[in-house]
Design a protein around this motif. Structure first.
Motif, PDB file in Angstrom:
ATOM      1  N   SER A  69      14.425   1.903  -4.074  1.00  0.00           N
ATOM      2  CA  SER A  69      15.363   0.820  -3.823  1.00  0.00           C
ATOM      3  C   SER A  69      14.632  -0.521  -3.777  1.00  0.00           C
ATOM      4  N   GLY A  70      15.239  -1.522  -4.391  1.00  0.00           N
ATOM      5  CA  GLY A  70      14.634  -2.848  -4.450  1.00  0.00           C
ATOM      6  C   GLY A  70      13.774  -3.048  -5.692  1.00  0.00           C
ATOM      7  N   HIS A  71      13.499  -1.968  -6.422  1.00  0.00           N
ATOM      8  CA  HIS A  71      12.676  -2.047  -7.635  1.00  0.00           C
ATOM      9  C   HIS A  71      13.375  -1.406  -8.833  1.00  0.00           C
ATOM     10  N   ARG A  72      14.659  -1.176  -8.711  1.00  0.00           N
ATOM     11  CA  ARG A  72      15.399  -0.456  -9.745  1.00  0.00           C
ATOM     12  C   ARG A  72      15.861  -1.342 -10.895  1.00  0.00           C
ATOM     13  N   HIS A  73      16.053  -2.611 -10.637  1.00  0.00           N
ATOM     14  CA  HIS A  73      16.521  -3.540 -11.668  1.00  0.00           C
ATOM     15  C   HIS A  73      15.301  -4.095 -12.400  1.00  0.00           C
ATOM     16  N   ILE A  74      15.221  -3.828 -13.713  1.00  0.00           N
ATOM     17  CA  ILE A  74      14.016  -4.161 -14.467  1.00  0.00           C
ATOM     18  C   ILE A  74      14.324  -5.192 -15.547  1.00  0.00           C
ATOM     19  N   GLY A  75      13.711  -6.339 -15.396  1.00  0.00           N
ATOM     20  CA  GLY A  75      13.763  -7.399 -16.389  1.00  0.00           C
ATOM     21  C   GLY A  75      12.354  -7.624 -16.918  1.00  0.00           C
ATOM     22  N   PRO A  76      12.148  -8.647 -17.742  1.00  0.00           N
ATOM     23  CA  PRO A  76      10.815  -8.897 -18.298  1.00  0.00           C
ATOM     24  C   PRO A  76       9.732  -9.077 -17.237  1.00  0.00           C
ATOM     25  N   ALA A  77      10.048  -9.802 -16.173  1.00  0.00           N
ATOM     26  CA  ALA A  77       9.047 -10.037 -15.119  1.00  0.00           C
ATOM     27  C   ALA A  77       8.638  -8.739 -14.432  1.00  0.00           C
ATOM     28  N   GLU A  78       9.600  -7.838 -14.238  1.00  0.00           N
ATOM     29  CA  GLU A  78       9.309  -6.558 -13.580  1.00  0.00           C
ATOM     30  C   GLU A  78       8.465  -5.649 -14.480  1.00  0.00           C
ATOM     31  N   VAL A  79       8.725  -5.679 -15.781  1.00  0.00           N
ATOM     32  CA  VAL A  79       7.899  -4.895 -16.708  1.00  0.00           C
ATOM     33  C   VAL A  79       6.461  -5.387 -16.618  1.00  0.00           C
ATOM     34  N   TYR A  80       6.293  -6.709 -16.673  1.00  0.00           N
ATOM     35  CA  TYR A  80       4.935  -7.262 -16.633  1.00  0.00           C
ATOM     36  C   TYR A  80       4.256  -7.005 -15.282  1.00  0.00           C
ATOM     37  N   ALA A  81       4.982  -7.211 -14.199  1.00  0.00           N
ATOM     38  CA  ALA A  81       4.397  -7.015 -12.866  1.00  0.00           C
ATOM     39  C   ALA A  81       3.928  -5.573 -12.668  1.00  0.00           C
ATOM     40  N   ARG A  82       4.675  -4.638 -13.193  1.00  0.00           N
ATOM     41  CA  ARG A  82       4.333  -3.229 -12.980  1.00  0.00           C
ATOM     42  C   ARG A  82       3.270  -2.719 -13.952  1.00  0.00           C
ATOM     43  N   TYR A  83       3.328  -3.142 -15.224  1.00  0.00           N
ATOM     44  CA  TYR A  83       2.466  -2.563 -16.254  1.00  0.00           C
ATOM     45  C   TYR A  83       1.447  -3.547 -16.846  1.00  0.00           C
ATOM     46  N   GLN A  84       1.583  -4.829 -16.559  1.00  0.00           N
ATOM     47  CA  GLN A  84       0.706  -5.867 -17.091  1.00  0.00           C
ATOM     48  C   GLN A  84       0.805  -6.012 -18.612  1.00  0.00           C
ATOM     49  N   VAL A  85       1.961  -5.667 -19.163  1.00  0.00           N
ATOM     50  CA  VAL A  85       2.271  -5.898 -20.573  1.00  0.00           C
ATOM     51  C   VAL A  85       3.690  -6.433 -20.659  1.00  0.00           C
ATOM     52  N   THR A  86       4.007  -7.063 -21.760  1.00  0.00           N
ATOM     53  CA  THR A  86       5.362  -7.576 -21.969  1.00  0.00           C
ATOM     54  C   THR A  86       6.233  -6.488 -22.592  1.00  0.00           C
ATOM     55  N   PRO A  87       7.544  -6.632 -22.528  1.00  0.00           N
ATOM     56  CA  PRO A  87       8.419  -5.648 -23.183  1.00  0.00           C
ATOM     57  C   PRO A  87       8.119  -5.468 -24.674  1.00  0.00           C
ATOM     58  N   THR A  88       7.727  -6.546 -25.362  1.00  0.00           N
ATOM     59  CA  THR A  88       7.424  -6.423 -26.792  1.00  0.00           C
ATOM     60  C   THR A  88       6.148  -5.624 -27.041  1.00  0.00           C
ATOM     61  N   GLN A  89       5.313  -5.455 -26.033  1.00  0.00           N
ATOM     62  CA  GLN A  89       4.090  -4.659 -26.153  1.00  0.00           C
ATOM     63  C   GLN A  89       4.287  -3.209 -25.700  1.00  0.00           C
ATOM     64  N   TRP A  90       5.481  -2.872 -25.246  1.00  0.00           N
ATOM     65  CA  TRP A  90       5.709  -1.572 -24.633  1.00  0.00           C
ATOM     66  C   TRP A  90       5.281  -0.397 -25.511  1.00  0.00           C
ATOM     67  N   ALA A  91       5.711  -0.366 -26.756  1.00  0.00           N
ATOM     68  CA  ALA A  91       5.385   0.757 -27.640  1.00  0.00           C
ATOM     69  C   ALA A  91       3.877   0.848 -27.863  1.00  0.00           C
ATOM     70  N   ASP A  92       3.192  -0.289 -27.961  1.00  0.00           N
ATOM     71  CA  ASP A  92       1.729  -0.301 -28.118  1.00  0.00           C
ATOM     72  C   ASP A  92       1.053   0.274 -26.867  1.00  0.00           C
TER      73      ASP A  92
END
Length: 189
Positions: A69-92
């Motif tokens: 709870s509190g971390h379920r909504h994922i936008g670009p900032a959340e992807v980067y904060a959690r994985y240190q990559v942008t959504p466009t880099q996800w597949a890489d």
């Protein structure tokens, strides 16, 4: 699969368009629908599948109920904060780290931190070879398995170019009835 006919009847009852394509995976159909939804319509995908991170933009987000709870909504900032990559880099990123849900092993010895470091500053796999980052340390392991990483990336990428027989209008959806009312109307209760 046994409940799919009831789901379809429920969607019809609520006036919600749906489609089923035998030649495409559901995640590719969703990617195509996201890609064809006209701006400025906001899109919320509800899924536990992290592959949808690659679709995240300022107007596309994911609600992942597997997250705490509190971390379920994922936008670009959340992807980067959690994985240190942008959504466009996800597949890489997933091509390097692997994706157990899709039986993709990733590059042996490359974890999340190393993958993020290699892809730092927005690099993609296509740019990685010329970056010099594959000449030392763990980068050499990636260089040795580079063709496999490219193959895995292609498997992870969602295909938004498939033709889907329904087209999003961009209009606000009507309010939905209570689930219990739908179940009752379909005489499933």
């Amino acid at each position: 699969m046994q409940f799919l006919p009831d789901v379809k009847r429920g969607l019809d009852h609520c006036g919600i368009a749906w489609t089923e394509l035998e030649h495409a995976e559901a995640d590719d159909v969703i990617a195509a629908l996201v890609h064809t939804t006209p701006p400025p319509r906001r899109i919320l995908l509800m899924s536990r599948d992290r592959d949808y991170c690659q679709l995240v933009t300022d107007r596309v987000s994911v609600l992942n109920t597997k997250m705490r709870s509190g971390h379920r909504h994922i936008g670009p900032a959340e992807v980067y904060a959690r994985y240190q990559v942008t959504p466009t880099q996800w597949a890489d990123y997933r091509a390097l780290t692997g994706d157990p849900a899709d039986n993709i092993p990733g590059v042996h010895g490359i974890g999340a931190k190393t993958a993020a470091t290699l892809l730092a500053d927005g690099l993609t796999l296509d740019e990685l070879a010329a970056s010099g980052r594959l000449n030392a340390g763990r980068g050499r392991v990636v260089r040795e398995q580079f063709d496999l990483a490219l193959k895995w990336r292609d498997m992870i990428r969602l295909d938004h170019s498939i033709a889907v027989p329904v087209a999003p209008t961009g209009q606000v959806s009507p309010l939905l009835p209570r689930p219990a009312d739908v179940i009752e109307a379909l005489e499933l209760w």
